[in-house]
Scaffold this motif. Structure first.
Motif, PDB file in Angstrom:
ATOM      1  N   GLY A   1     -33.191  92.191  27.372  1.00 38.13           N
ATOM      2  CA  GLY A   1     -32.719  93.308  28.078  1.00 38.13           C
ATOM      3  C   GLY A   1     -33.282  94.833  27.560  1.00 38.13           C
ATOM      4  N   THR A   2     -32.654  95.807  28.001  1.00 40.28           N
ATOM      5  CA  THR A   2     -33.168  97.077  27.867  1.00 40.28           C
ATOM      6  C   THR A   2     -31.753  97.966  27.789  1.00 40.28           C
ATOM      7  OG1 THR A   2     -34.514  99.038  28.024  1.00 40.28           O
ATOM      8  CG2 THR A   2     -34.084  97.556  30.030  1.00 40.28           C
ATOM      9  N   LEU A   3     -31.723  98.982  27.292  1.00 37.39           N
ATOM     10  CA  LEU A   3     -30.797 100.163  27.455  1.00 37.39           C
ATOM     11  C   LEU A   3     -31.217 101.410  28.224  1.00 37.39           C
ATOM     12  CD1 LEU A   3     -29.067 100.348  23.778  1.00 37.39           C
ATOM     13  CD2 LEU A   3     -28.180  99.169  25.921  1.00 37.39           C
ATOM     14  N   THR A   4     -32.349 101.222  28.882  1.00 32.66           N
ATOM     15  CA  THR A   4     -32.937 102.227  29.378  1.00 32.66           C
ATOM     16  C   THR A   4     -32.221 102.759  30.631  1.00 32.66           C
ATOM     17  OG1 THR A   4     -35.279 101.403  28.967  1.00 32.66           O
ATOM     18  CG2 THR A   4     -35.337 103.083  30.651  1.00 32.66           C
ATOM     19  N   ASP A   5     -31.875 101.969  31.479  1.00 32.96           N
ATOM     20  CA  ASP A   5     -31.114 102.521  32.580  1.00 32.96           C
ATOM     21  C   ASP A   5     -29.661 102.229  32.878  1.00 32.96           C
ATOM     22  OD1 ASP A   5     -33.401 103.275  34.123  1.00 32.96           O
ATOM     23  OD2 ASP A   5     -33.784 101.390  34.916  1.00 32.96           O
TER      24      ASP A   5
ATOM     25  N   THR B   1     -24.581 106.113  29.436  1.00 28.01           N
ATOM     26  CA  THR B   1     -24.480 106.763  27.970  1.00 28.01           C
ATOM     27  C   THR B   1     -23.507 105.986  27.028  1.00 28.01           C
ATOM     28  OG1 THR B   1     -23.306 108.045  28.587  1.00 28.01           O
ATOM     29  CG2 THR B   1     -25.582 108.911  28.241  1.00 28.01           C
ATOM     30  N   GLY B   2     -22.591 105.410  27.677  1.00 33.95           N
ATOM     31  CA  GLY B   2     -21.393 104.608  26.961  1.00 33.95           C
ATOM     32  C   GLY B   2     -21.646 103.219  26.498  1.00 33.95           C
ATOM     33  N   THR B   3     -22.960 102.675  26.898  1.00 35.04           N
ATOM     34  CA  THR B   3     -23.284 101.360  26.666  1.00 35.04           C
ATOM     35  C   THR B   3     -23.512 101.049  25.294  1.00 35.04           C
ATOM     36  OG1 THR B   3     -23.807 100.969  29.079  1.00 35.04           O
ATOM     37  CG2 THR B   3     -24.573  99.304  27.492  1.00 35.04           C
ATOM     38  N   ALA B   4     -24.381 102.077  24.769  1.00 32.11           N
ATOM     39  CA  ALA B   4     -24.880 102.017  23.357  1.00 32.11           C
ATOM     40  C   ALA B   4     -23.559 102.174  22.529  1.00 32.11           C
ATOM     41  CB  ALA B   4     -25.851 103.187  23.118  1.00 32.11           C
ATOM     42  N   GLY B   5     -22.766 103.106  22.852  1.00 29.03           N
ATOM     43  CA  GLY B   5     -21.386 103.315  21.892  1.00 29.03           C
ATOM     44  C   GLY B   5     -20.859 101.971  21.816  1.00 29.03           C
ATOM     45  N   ALA B   6     -20.840 101.280  22.960  1.00 29.46           N
ATOM     46  CA  ALA B   6     -19.943 100.075  23.197  1.00 29.46           C
ATOM     47  C   ALA B   6     -20.436  99.131  22.181  1.00 29.46           C
ATOM     48  CB  ALA B   6     -19.709  99.553  24.686  1.00 29.46           C
TER      49      ALA B   6
END
Length: 56
Positions: free
Chosen positions: A7-11, A14-19
């Motif tokens: 997977g990727t964090l591209t799309d 913004t809160g996903t990375a912090g989670a």
């Protein structure tokens, strides 16, 4: 294939990375705590016993 599986964090919002940060940090902490006993096991039984790992 690897890109699709990991997977990727591209799309993502913004809160996903912090989670996911707490889970990544917890995994790193467990890895650091387990590194020394695992290295002792990799050396073999005699070397592990002499280094103080009695459970091996």
């Amino acid at each position: 294939m690897r890109f699709w599986g990991a997977g990727t964090l591209t799309d993502r919002p913004t809160g996903t990375a912090g989670a996911i940060v707490p889970f990544v940090l917890a995994g790193l902490l467990v890895a650091v705590c387990c590194a020394r006993p695992l290295n002792a096991i990799a050396l073999g039984d005699d070397a592990a016993r002499s280094s103080g790992c009695g459970s091996v």
